[in-house]
Design a protein around this motif. Structure first.
Motif, PDB file in Angstrom:
ATOM      1  N   GLU A 154      18.294 -34.365  15.864  1.00  0.00           N
ATOM      2  CA  GLU A 154      18.860 -33.017  15.954  1.00  0.00           C
ATOM      3  C   GLU A 154      20.264 -32.933  15.359  1.00  0.00           C
ATOM      4  O   GLU A 154      20.603 -31.984  14.654  1.00  0.00           O
ATOM      5  CB  GLU A 154      18.920 -32.590  17.433  1.00  0.00           C
ATOM      6  CG  GLU A 154      17.631 -32.027  17.983  1.00  0.00           C
ATOM      7  CD  GLU A 154      17.402 -30.602  17.520  1.00  0.00           C
ATOM      8  OE1 GLU A 154      18.068 -29.673  18.002  1.00  0.00           O
ATOM      9  OE2 GLU A 154      16.535 -30.421  16.653  1.00  0.00           O
ATOM     10  N   VAL A 155      21.085 -33.935  15.652  1.00  0.00           N
ATOM     11  CA  VAL A 155      22.474 -33.914  15.162  1.00  0.00           C
ATOM     12  C   VAL A 155      22.496 -33.983  13.637  1.00  0.00           C
ATOM     13  O   VAL A 155      23.249 -33.246  12.975  1.00  0.00           O
ATOM     14  CB  VAL A 155      23.289 -35.069  15.787  1.00  0.00           C
ATOM     15  CG1 VAL A 155      24.675 -35.140  15.169  1.00  0.00           C
ATOM     16  CG2 VAL A 155      23.389 -34.895  17.296  1.00  0.00           C
ATOM     17  N   GLN A 156      21.653 -34.859  13.063  1.00  0.00           N
ATOM     18  CA  GLN A 156      21.616 -34.949  11.603  1.00  0.00           C
ATOM     19  C   GLN A 156      21.116 -33.634  11.002  1.00  0.00           C
ATOM     20  O   GLN A 156      21.591 -33.196   9.948  1.00  0.00           O
ATOM     21  CB  GLN A 156      20.723 -36.116  11.172  1.00  0.00           C
ATOM     22  CG  GLN A 156      21.141 -37.472  11.705  1.00  0.00           C
ATOM     23  CD  GLN A 156      22.581 -37.839  11.371  1.00  0.00           C
ATOM     24  OE1 GLN A 156      23.181 -37.276  10.453  1.00  0.00           O
ATOM     25  NE2 GLN A 156      23.145 -38.758  12.133  1.00  0.00           N
ATOM     26  N   ALA A 157      20.164 -32.992  11.659  1.00  0.00           N
ATOM     27  CA  ALA A 157      19.627 -31.723  11.160  1.00  0.00           C
ATOM     28  C   ALA A 157      20.708 -30.650  11.096  1.00  0.00           C
ATOM     29  O   ALA A 157      20.726 -29.831  10.169  1.00  0.00           O
ATOM     30  CB  ALA A 157      18.464 -31.267  12.041  1.00  0.00           C
ATOM     31  N   VAL A 158      21.628 -30.651  12.062  1.00  0.00           N
ATOM     32  CA  VAL A 158      22.734 -29.681  12.054  1.00  0.00           C
ATOM     33  C   VAL A 158      23.572 -29.846  10.792  1.00  0.00           C
ATOM     34  O   VAL A 158      23.863 -28.874  10.071  1.00  0.00           O
ATOM     35  CB  VAL A 158      23.620 -29.840  13.305  1.00  0.00           C
ATOM     36  CG1 VAL A 158      24.857 -28.950  13.190  1.00  0.00           C
ATOM     37  CG2 VAL A 158      22.845 -29.500  14.564  1.00  0.00           C
ATOM     38  N   PHE A 159      23.968 -31.096  10.508  1.00  0.00           N
ATOM     39  CA  PHE A 159      24.802 -31.345   9.330  1.00  0.00           C
ATOM     40  C   PHE A 159      24.040 -31.061   8.038  1.00  0.00           C
ATOM     41  O   PHE A 159      24.605 -30.514   7.081  1.00  0.00           O
ATOM     42  CB  PHE A 159      25.316 -32.784   9.342  1.00  0.00           C
ATOM     43  CG  PHE A 159      26.389 -33.026  10.361  1.00  0.00           C
ATOM     44  CD1 PHE A 159      27.665 -32.531  10.173  1.00  0.00           C
ATOM     45  CD2 PHE A 159      26.126 -33.746  11.521  1.00  0.00           C
ATOM     46  CE1 PHE A 159      28.663 -32.742  11.112  1.00  0.00           C
ATOM     47  CE2 PHE A 159      27.108 -33.955  12.470  1.00  0.00           C
ATOM     48  CZ  PHE A 159      28.385 -33.448  12.266  1.00  0.00           C
ATOM     49  N   LEU A 160      22.763 -31.417   7.989  1.00  0.00           N
ATOM     50  CA  LEU A 160      21.966 -31.162   6.798  1.00  0.00           C
ATOM     51  C   LEU A 160      21.833 -29.670   6.523  1.00  0.00           C
ATOM     52  O   LEU A 160      21.903 -29.233   5.364  1.00  0.00           O
ATOM     53  CB  LEU A 160      20.578 -31.792   6.943  1.00  0.00           C
ATOM     54  CG  LEU A 160      20.538 -33.325   6.869  1.00  0.00           C
ATOM     55  CD1 LEU A 160      19.177 -33.840   7.314  1.00  0.00           C
ATOM     56  CD2 LEU A 160      20.852 -33.805   5.455  1.00  0.00           C
ATOM     57  N   ASN A 161      21.689 -28.878   7.570  1.00  0.00           N
ATOM     58  CA  ASN A 161      21.581 -27.427   7.393  1.00  0.00           C
ATOM     59  C   ASN A 161      22.869 -26.846   6.818  1.00  0.00           C
ATOM     60  O   ASN A 161      22.850 -25.954   5.961  1.00  0.00           O
ATOM     61  CB  ASN A 161      21.256 -26.761   8.737  1.00  0.00           C
ATOM     62  CG  ASN A 161      19.947 -25.992   8.692  1.00  0.00           C
ATOM     63  OD1 ASN A 161      19.476 -25.629   7.622  1.00  0.00           O
ATOM     64  ND2 ASN A 161      19.361 -25.747   9.847  1.00  0.00           N
ATOM     65  N   ILE A 162      24.004 -27.356   7.290  1.00  0.00           N
ATOM     66  CA  ILE A 162      25.295 -26.896   6.776  1.00  0.00           C
ATOM     67  C   ILE A 162      25.457 -27.298   5.314  1.00  0.00           C
ATOM     68  O   ILE A 162      25.843 -26.486   4.463  1.00  0.00           O
ATOM     69  CB  ILE A 162      26.453 -27.479   7.620  1.00  0.00           C
ATOM     70  CG1 ILE A 162      26.414 -26.914   9.044  1.00  0.00           C
ATOM     71  CG2 ILE A 162      27.803 -27.200   6.954  1.00  0.00           C
ATOM     72  CD1 ILE A 162      27.335 -27.629  10.014  1.00  0.00           C
ATOM     73  N   LYS A 163      25.141 -28.556   5.009  1.00  0.00           N
ATOM     74  CA  LYS A 163      25.352 -29.082   3.656  1.00  0.00           C
ATOM     75  C   LYS A 163      24.352 -28.517   2.648  1.00  0.00           C
ATOM     76  O   LYS A 163      24.649 -28.450   1.450  1.00  0.00           O
ATOM     77  CB  LYS A 163      25.296 -30.609   3.683  1.00  0.00           C
ATOM     78  CG  LYS A 163      26.433 -31.237   4.500  1.00  0.00           C
ATOM     79  CD  LYS A 163      26.337 -32.748   4.579  1.00  0.00           C
ATOM     80  CE  LYS A 163      26.718 -33.388   3.265  1.00  0.00           C
ATOM     81  NZ  LYS A 163      26.717 -34.860   3.372  1.00  0.00           N
ATOM     82  N   LEU A 164      23.164 -28.112   3.128  1.00  0.00           N
ATOM     83  CA  LEU A 164      22.160 -27.567   2.216  1.00  0.00           C
ATOM     84  C   LEU A 164      22.678 -26.338   1.485  1.00  0.00           C
ATOM     85  O   LEU A 164      22.378 -26.127   0.308  1.00  0.00           O
ATOM     86  CB  LEU A 164      20.875 -27.224   2.995  1.00  0.00           C
ATOM     87  CG  LEU A 164      19.729 -26.625   2.183  1.00  0.00           C
ATOM     88  CD1 LEU A 164      19.289 -27.559   1.065  1.00  0.00           C
ATOM     89  CD2 LEU A 164      18.543 -26.305   3.108  1.00  0.00           C
ATOM     90  N   SER A 165      23.491 -25.528   2.169  1.00  0.00           N
ATOM     91  CA  SER A 165      24.016 -24.312   1.547  1.00  0.00           C
ATOM     92  C   SER A 165      24.956 -24.620   0.386  1.00  0.00           C
ATOM     93  O   SER A 165      25.216 -23.754  -0.455  1.00  0.00           O
ATOM     94  CB  SER A 165      24.741 -23.458   2.599  1.00  0.00           C
ATOM     95  OG  SER A 165      25.893 -24.140   3.089  1.00  0.00           O
TER      96      SER A 165
END
Length: 334
Positions: A205-216
């Motif tokens: 879950e924590v990695q998914a948060v950062f990935l969602n931010i960085k995807l933009s």
């Protein structure tokens, strides 16, 4: 397996243009789980041959072996460091069931030619897209949507990197996606109900948060990488340095900018003295690795040449123009 993973899966599937994204623990397991999924749905079985470029990173080959299949190494070319298409077709046998092209260094494999070969011989195409997040072909289709399924890595140094390990699978196959969602989580579709012999391979879950931010920011970061690559390509003028072949399009996202030199030891020492960072991706080809003794007697002259000459020079969206100037100056002075 919570809301953040679900949100990222939806966002990354939309970004890649696929129906499904399944978050997993890392890139190696993404590739292995695709093969395991195809075994579960009856498209593949243990012992099937999977064609893979002989100059890839060894994880691609490990995934095939760990799924109980036979990797068949195919010689590369020095043009794009990828499949020699003629060698690819010659390597097909009665037990060949899939091709696993690798978008090495961030450049799309020759997918149109690979797809033609695959269609002709009724083979699956499974992309190793671990280094090519966001790369597009001339029709605007992205890595991850150019085959039957694709595996991504979100290792921190990737173009889209987490703060630790992570990976994902993309596909348009509804049946495969359903099976993969079970396989990654002990073969369950609901808690404590195990339908398949599964794995523990969940995206955190924590990695998914950062990935969602960085995807933009991925597209802007990739554009910056290409800007740097254009400067390197046009301003590095040293006959002893072979630059990568690239047409300037968006089929390359320059996870790495890889040059080739014949006297690599001297070159690396020179860069060290000049305080310009450099790495070798990768010093030893898979068929020479102790972990793969069954391939040690094979000869792949082009692959061996590539591995003996490649050097990755600084490439990152955070490089300043002054730092790029410095790299160019140092390489031109060698």
């Amino acid at each position: 397996m919570g809301n953040n993973v679900n949100s990222f899966e939806n966002s990354f599937a939309e970004y890649c243009g696929t129906k499904h994204c399944i978050g997993v623990a890392n890139g190696l397991e993404a590739l292995r789980l695709i093969l395991e999924g195809y075994k579960t749905v009856g498209r593949l079985q243990e012992g099937d041959e999977v064609l893979v470029a002989s100059n890839t990173y060894i994880a691609t080959i490990f995934a095939i072996k760990q799924a109980g299949m036979k990797p068949v190494l195919v010689e590369a070319t020095t043009e794009i460091y990828n499949f020699d298409i003629q060698a690819l077709e010659k390597a097909i046998s009665e037990t060949t069931k899939a091709i696993m092209p690798v978008h090495l260094y961030g450049q799309l494999a020759p997918m149109e030619e690979i797809s033609k070969v695959a269609k002709k011989h009724n083979l699956l195409v499974i992309e190793d897209a671990a280094q090519a997040h966001g790369a597009k072909n001339e029709n605007g289709k992205r890595a991850g949507n150019l085959g039957d399924a694709a595996g991504f890595s979100f290792y921190p140094s990737k173009n889209l990197g987490a703060l630790g390990d992570g990976g994902a699978i993309t596909t348009n196959d509804d049946v495969l996606a359903s099976v993969l969602r079970k396989l990654r989580n002990y073969g369950t579709s609901s808690k404590y109900v195990n339908e398949l012999t599964g794995f523990n391979s969940r995206l955190d879950e924590v990695q998914a948060v950062f990935l969602n931010i960085k995807l933009s920011k991925l597209d802007s970061d990739n554009n910056r990488r290409r800007e740097i690559a254009k400067r390197y390509s046009s301003e590095i003028k040293n006959k002893k340095i072979t630059l990568p072949k690239w047409n300037g399009n968006e089929d390359h996202v320059f996870h790495l900018f890889v040059v080739r030199v014949e006297d690599r030891t001297d070159f690396m020492e020179y860069l060290k003295q000049q305080k310009v960072g450099a790495l070798i991706h990768y010093p030893t080809p898979p068929h020479r690795q102790e972990a793969l003794p069954e391939f040690n007697s094979l000869s792949f002259p082009v692959t061996e040449k590539i591995h003996n000459e490649v050097v990755s020079i600084p490439m990152s969206p955070v490089l300043t123009e002054e730092e790029v100037d410095r790299v160019i100056s140092v390489l031109n002075s060698w």
